[in-house]
Design a protein around this motif. Structure first.
Motif: not given
Length: 329
Positions: A124-131
């Protein structure tokens, strides 16, 4: 310590470090792709896959931020992705509960169970959240390890695995830029991927130069992610693990010899020679990591193969004549 527990701790250290470093590399690559319109997405994505040693798709398949993230971050079991590394670390920790602290197990287990929610948030918000989630959890695990694990052989095996993986990943980052011109801004990518950008700027007063970047990432004695620092730490772990088998004529264990040769080659390198044959030097270090892992496995984790008499099935053989499957260190 049982060999299986020592091996589990060794690979826990490696897998957590691999997940952390992969998240750092992917985070920098994603930001570069989103912020710089001059960057070729397909070429950059393929370079990231090469750095991580992951299989590349066919040449006719176009890669971008979404497809790169799917492969590197969320990939299935056995793909070498971040999710796979966390799962492997958790699996090893589950089999070595008696030699890890409860806090370490809870951290890895919670991290693994939280990956699905982090992935949904990232979509939803972009890969940065996961990383960011992975980097923060890896840092938490490292802190809990240092705070709750006795400084015994188990800790040394975990630290040894972490250090060898750190050398390998740092070398991969540098290999991705070997051959670039010394003033190329791409060297900043290496520093950011290793979490070394701020420390480098403080050390060299902001002067960006390929020779200094390579010097910092390979030879710096104080930065914990430099190759020299990680090799020295791994060598110290092996010395302490093998302290009972000291020899008057030097190290006899193959892993110690390999690390000592690599460390001395870096320590006594003539100044100004870093960029000369840099690619070959980095490939030699990468080969050393592979050889050290194999040597450590043979020395500490090797399991004797099953032995049976010719012409006798396993079900008919005398159980007392089976080879021992688990040795003690």
């Amino acid at each position: 310590m049982l060999a299986r527990n020592a091996e589990s701790l060794f690979w826990i250290g490696r897998y957590v470090e691999r997940a952390d470093d992969t998240a750092r590399i992917l985070d920098v690559a994603v930001h570069q792709l989103l912020e710089d319109a001059t960057v070729d997405p397909d070429r950059t994505c393929r370079l990231v896959l090469q750095v991580l040693g992951m299989a590349e798709p066919p040449a006719d398949e176009e890669l971008g931020v979404r497809s790169l993230t799917e492969r590197v971050a969320y990939g299935a079991e056995g793909s070498g992705s971040i999710a796979d590394s966390i799962a492997q670390a958790r699996g090893n920790a589950r089999g070595a509960r008696e030699v890890t602290s409860s806090e370490m197990w809870e951290c890895l287990n919670t991290t693994y169970n939280g990956l699905a929610d982090a992935e949904r948030a990232a979509r939803r918000l972009g890969p940065h959240e996961y990383l960011s989630y992975v980097k923060n959890r890896a840092a938490m695990f490292a802190g809990l390890t240092d705070a709750t694990l006795s400084r015994d052989d188990g800790y040394r095996f975990l630290l040894l695995g972490r250090s060898i993986e750190r050398v390998d990943m740092t070398v991969r980052m540098l290999l991705s830029r070997a051959g670039d011109r010394s003033s190329s801004p791409a060297w900043v990518t290496v520093l950011r991927s290793a979490g070394a950008h701020d420390t480098y700027l403080r050390t060299y007063r902001g002067a960006l130069d390929a020779n200094r970047v390579v010097e910092f990432m390979l030879l710096d004695r104080l930065f914990p992610r430099s190759v020299f620092h990680a090799i020295t730490l791994a060598e110290l772990c092996l010395q302490e693990l093998d302290s009972r088998n000291t020899s008057r004529v030097g190290a006899r264990a193959e892993a110690q010899r390999l690390l000592g040769r690599a460390r001395s080659g870096l320590e006594f390198m003539p100044p100004g020679m870093l960029l000369d044959e840099l690619q070959q030097r980095l490939m030699d270090l990468q080969a050393t990591c592979r050889d050290v892992t194999e040597a450590v496995t043979q020395q500490y984790f090797h399991v004797a193969p099953y032995v049976s008499w010719a012409g006798v099935s396993a079900s008919d053989a005398d159980p007392r004549e089976h080879a021992i499957e688990e040795g003690e260190l």
